[in-house]
Write a protein that holds these residues in place. Structure first.
Motif, mmCIF file in Angstrom:
data_model
loop_
_atom_site.group_PDB
_atom_site.id
_atom_site.type_symbol
_atom_site.label_atom_id
_atom_site.label_comp_id
_atom_site.label_asym_id
_atom_site.label_seq_id
_atom_site.Cartn_x
_atom_site.Cartn_y
_atom_site.Cartn_z
ATOM 1 N N PRO A 1 0.322 1.562 14.367
ATOM 2 C CA PRO A 1 0.958 1.368 15.538
ATOM 3 C C PRO A 1 2.556 1.273 15.681
ATOM 4 O O PRO A 1 3.208 1.181 16.605
ATOM 5 N N GLU A 2 3.170 1.634 14.627
ATOM 6 C CA GLU A 2 4.583 2.023 14.462
ATOM 7 C C GLU A 2 4.925 3.347 15.205
ATOM 8 O O GLU A 2 6.293 3.882 15.267
ATOM 9 N N CYS A 3 3.822 4.063 15.298
ATOM 10 C CA CYS A 3 3.991 5.354 15.701
ATOM 11 C C CYS A 3 4.380 5.488 17.244
ATOM 12 O O CYS A 3 4.048 4.484 18.055
ATOM 13 N N VAL B 1 6.717 -8.850 11.391
ATOM 14 C CA VAL B 1 7.239 -9.342 9.981
ATOM 15 C C VAL B 1 8.343 -8.769 9.240
ATOM 16 O O VAL B 1 9.185 -9.096 8.502
ATOM 17 N N ASN B 2 8.724 -7.350 9.708
ATOM 18 C CA ASN B 2 9.656 -6.463 9.340
ATOM 19 C C ASN B 2 11.048 -7.003 9.801
ATOM 20 O O ASN B 2 11.533 -6.202 10.822
ATOM 21 N N SER B 3 11.391 -8.082 9.395
ATOM 22 C CA SER B 3 12.598 -8.575 9.872
ATOM 23 C C SER B 3 13.247 -9.452 9.044
ATOM 24 O O SER B 3 12.594 -9.944 7.915
ATOM 25 N N TYR C 1 12.734 0.739 15.890
ATOM 26 C CA TYR C 1 11.664 1.588 15.235
ATOM 27 C C TYR C 1 11.840 2.005 13.790
ATOM 28 O O TYR C 1 12.878 1.691 13.159
ATOM 29 N N CYS C 2 10.747 2.264 13.392
ATOM 30 C CA CYS C 2 10.714 2.885 11.759
ATOM 31 C C CYS C 2 10.775 4.310 12.050
ATOM 32 O O CYS C 2 10.141 5.059 12.533
ATOM 33 N N TYR C 3 11.761 4.781 11.145
ATOM 34 C CA TYR C 3 12.207 6.101 11.258
ATOM 35 C C TYR C 3 10.925 7.003 10.586
ATOM 36 O O TYR C 3 10.884 8.225 10.992
ATOM 37 N N VAL C 4 10.245 6.542 9.864
ATOM 38 C CA VAL C 4 9.125 7.318 9.172
ATOM 39 C C VAL C 4 7.797 7.647 10.201
ATOM 40 O O VAL C 4 7.658 8.698 10.116
ATOM 41 N N ASN D 1 0.811 -1.311 -0.014
ATOM 42 C CA ASN D 1 0.009 -0.026 0.169
ATOM 43 C C ASN D 1 0.957 1.232 0.144
ATOM 44 O O ASN D 1 0.371 2.308 -0.176
ATOM 45 N N TYR D 2 2.029 1.331 0.199
ATOM 46 C CA TYR D 2 2.775 2.415 0.223
ATOM 47 C C TYR D 2 3.556 2.700 -0.993
ATOM 48 O O TYR D 2 4.452 3.426 -1.286
ATOM 49 N N GLN D 3 3.434 1.799 -2.222
ATOM 50 C CA GLN D 3 4.084 1.897 -3.373
ATOM 51 C C GLN D 3 3.687 3.203 -4.243
ATOM 52 O O GLN D 3 2.602 3.741 -3.810
ATOM 53 N N VAL E 1 7.583 9.760 4.533
ATOM 54 C CA VAL E 1 8.007 9.156 3.315
ATOM 55 C C VAL E 1 9.053 7.944 3.796
ATOM 56 O O VAL E 1 10.078 8.347 4.244
ATOM 57 N N CYS E 2 8.569 6.796 3.093
ATOM 58 C CA CYS E 2 9.672 5.782 3.285
ATOM 59 C C CYS E 2 10.450 5.714 1.890
ATOM 60 O O CYS E 2 9.915 5.311 0.862
ATOM 61 N N LYS E 3 11.779 5.929 1.818
ATOM 62 C CA LYS E 3 12.452 6.291 0.756
ATOM 63 C C LYS E 3 12.776 4.766 0.064
ATOM 64 O O LYS E 3 12.867 4.914 -1.033
ATOM 65 N N GLY F 1 15.317 -1.939 1.217
ATOM 66 C CA GLY F 1 15.303 -2.531 2.404
ATOM 67 C C GLY F 1 14.297 -1.738 3.502
ATOM 68 O O GLY F 1 13.749 -0.795 3.146
ATOM 69 N N CYS F 2 14.254 -2.714 4.607
ATOM 70 C CA CYS F 2 13.627 -1.858 5.686
ATOM 71 C C CYS F 2 14.584 -1.373 6.694
ATOM 72 O O CYS F 2 15.331 -2.298 7.560
ATOM 73 N N PRO F 3 15.067 -0.366 6.894
ATOM 74 C CA PRO F 3 16.260 0.019 7.909
ATOM 75 C C PRO F 3 15.837 -0.343 9.379
ATOM 76 O O PRO F 3 16.710 -1.020 10.179
ATOM 77 N N MET F 4 14.369 -0.753 9.697
ATOM 78 C CA MET F 4 13.990 -1.027 10.987
ATOM 79 C C MET F 4 14.388 -2.765 11.196
ATOM 80 O O MET F 4 15.057 -3.018 12.102
ATOM 81 N N ALA F 5 14.225 -3.276 9.755
ATOM 82 C CA ALA F 5 14.350 -4.767 9.816
ATOM 83 C C ALA F 5 16.261 -4.825 10.049
ATOM 84 O O ALA F 5 16.281 -5.996 10.603
#
Ligand code: 13P
Ligand code: SF4
Length: 305
Positions: A201-203, A116-118, A173-176, A28-30, A261-263, A88-92
């Motif tokens: 819930p990542e907030c 799952v972000n791992s 954490y997710c930087y976004v 959904n973020y694409q 924005v997630c780069k 990638g996902c920086p949090m993972a």
């Protein structure tokens, strides 16, 4: 890129889809044009579930690495292509297998639940995975009262408010989402007093506490569609605005602040999809010993409603 260029890329994608007997899935973020050419879009749980019943030889994944890896864990017999190798996902990446093994030694009685972000290696060291859509249910279904939750401290904190289990949180954490703060939310509320505030819930806990609803990305889409409210302040990545507007064109949406924005999610473009499909590039595989262990944790996640 102009419309003619886009149209020729889209035609090429459809041609390659037939040639490869491929299905294209997108988070959904694409980017809007990427979501629009996908056969299936969704949140992490929906995409993982979709990947358990795919009738195609190739899965083209428009998302980030851990998502394509989850598809590969569930589909060893299919080719899984990630549409941009560096997405990638920086949090993972915030937790390594060594970190997790040390933690497990420190809390030998606890069961590991990984977001799952791992990476596949972290999943392989976990009892179960979960997503933002089913984290509370997964944690409550674990037959252990002590949970090591990795890597997202904010999702872990949110789940902890809905369980009696003892939650030990890894500090990822997710930087976004983590950069959104209470002051920004207060300002957005002042600018749009009539709007409902829905956040991921990542907030941070302080932001979650101010929200009218805390939801995964696809849950947000359903919530908005069913709501009698007409405007919404959105606490997640800006890519969600596209399906929100498509699903509920009569409603208004405001981001809490600029820069949600997630780069990495934006690295996939129509051109990178063509390249990946044309050249069979960015094939995602998982070593079989890791895959088999990770599959158990992913399957537990997929079966919890
Ligand atoms: P969901 O779409 O599962 O809510 O997750 C958001 C996310 O951050 C994925 O990286
Ligand atoms: Fe990772 Fe955050 Fe990007 Fe999702 S939005 S892929 S959690 S960095």
């Amino acid at each position: 890129m102009n419309t003619t260029d886009n149209n020729s890329l889209i035609s090429r994608i459809y041609e390659l889809k037939n040639k490869l007997n491929a299905v294209i899935v997108a988070h959904n973020y694409q980017r809007p044009e990427v979501q629009d050419i996908a056969d299936f879009t969704g949140d992490s749980l929906e995409l993982a579930r979709k990947c358990t019943s795919i009738d195609a030889e190739t899965i083209v994944f428009c998302g980030v690495h851990f998502m394509a890896e989850t598809a590969a864990i569930l589909n060893p017999e299919r080719t899984v292509l990630l549409t941009e190798v560096s997405a990638g996902c920086p949090m993972a990446e915030m937790i390594t297998t060594e970190d997790l093994k040390l933690w497990k030694q420190r809390y030998p009685g606890a069961s590991v639940v990984s977001y799952v972000n791992s990476t596949a290696e972290i999943k392989a060291e976990s009892y179960s995975c979960c997503t933002s859509a089913n984290g509370i249910k997964v944690v409550n279904s674990v037959p252990n009262d002590e949970i090591l939750f990795v890597p997202d401290q904010n999702l872990g904190h949110y789940i902890a408010t809905y369980t009696d289990k003892k939650m030990i949180l890894y500090p990822g954490y997710c930087y976004v989402h983590h950069r959104i703060n209470a002051k920004q939310v207060k300002k957005a509320r002042e600018l749009h007093p009539e709007a409902s505030l829905i956040v991921h819930p990542e907030c941070r806990p302080e932001v979650v506490d101010m929200a009218d609803a805390v939801l995964s990305t696809s849950q947000m889409l359903r919530y908005v569609k069913e709501s009698t409210q007409h405007s919404f302040i959105i606490g997640t990545e800006e890519g969600l605005l596209h399906p929100l507007r498509k699903n509920s064109p009569e409603k208004s949406f405001y981001l809490i602040t600029a820069g949600q924005v997630c780069k990495d999610m934006k690295k996939t473009t129509l051109s990178t999809i063509v390249e990946a499909m044309q050249e069979g590039k960015n094939k995602i595989t998982v070593p079989e010993n890791v895959r088999l262990k990770a599959k158990e944790a992913v399957e537990r996640m997929v079966t919890v409603g």
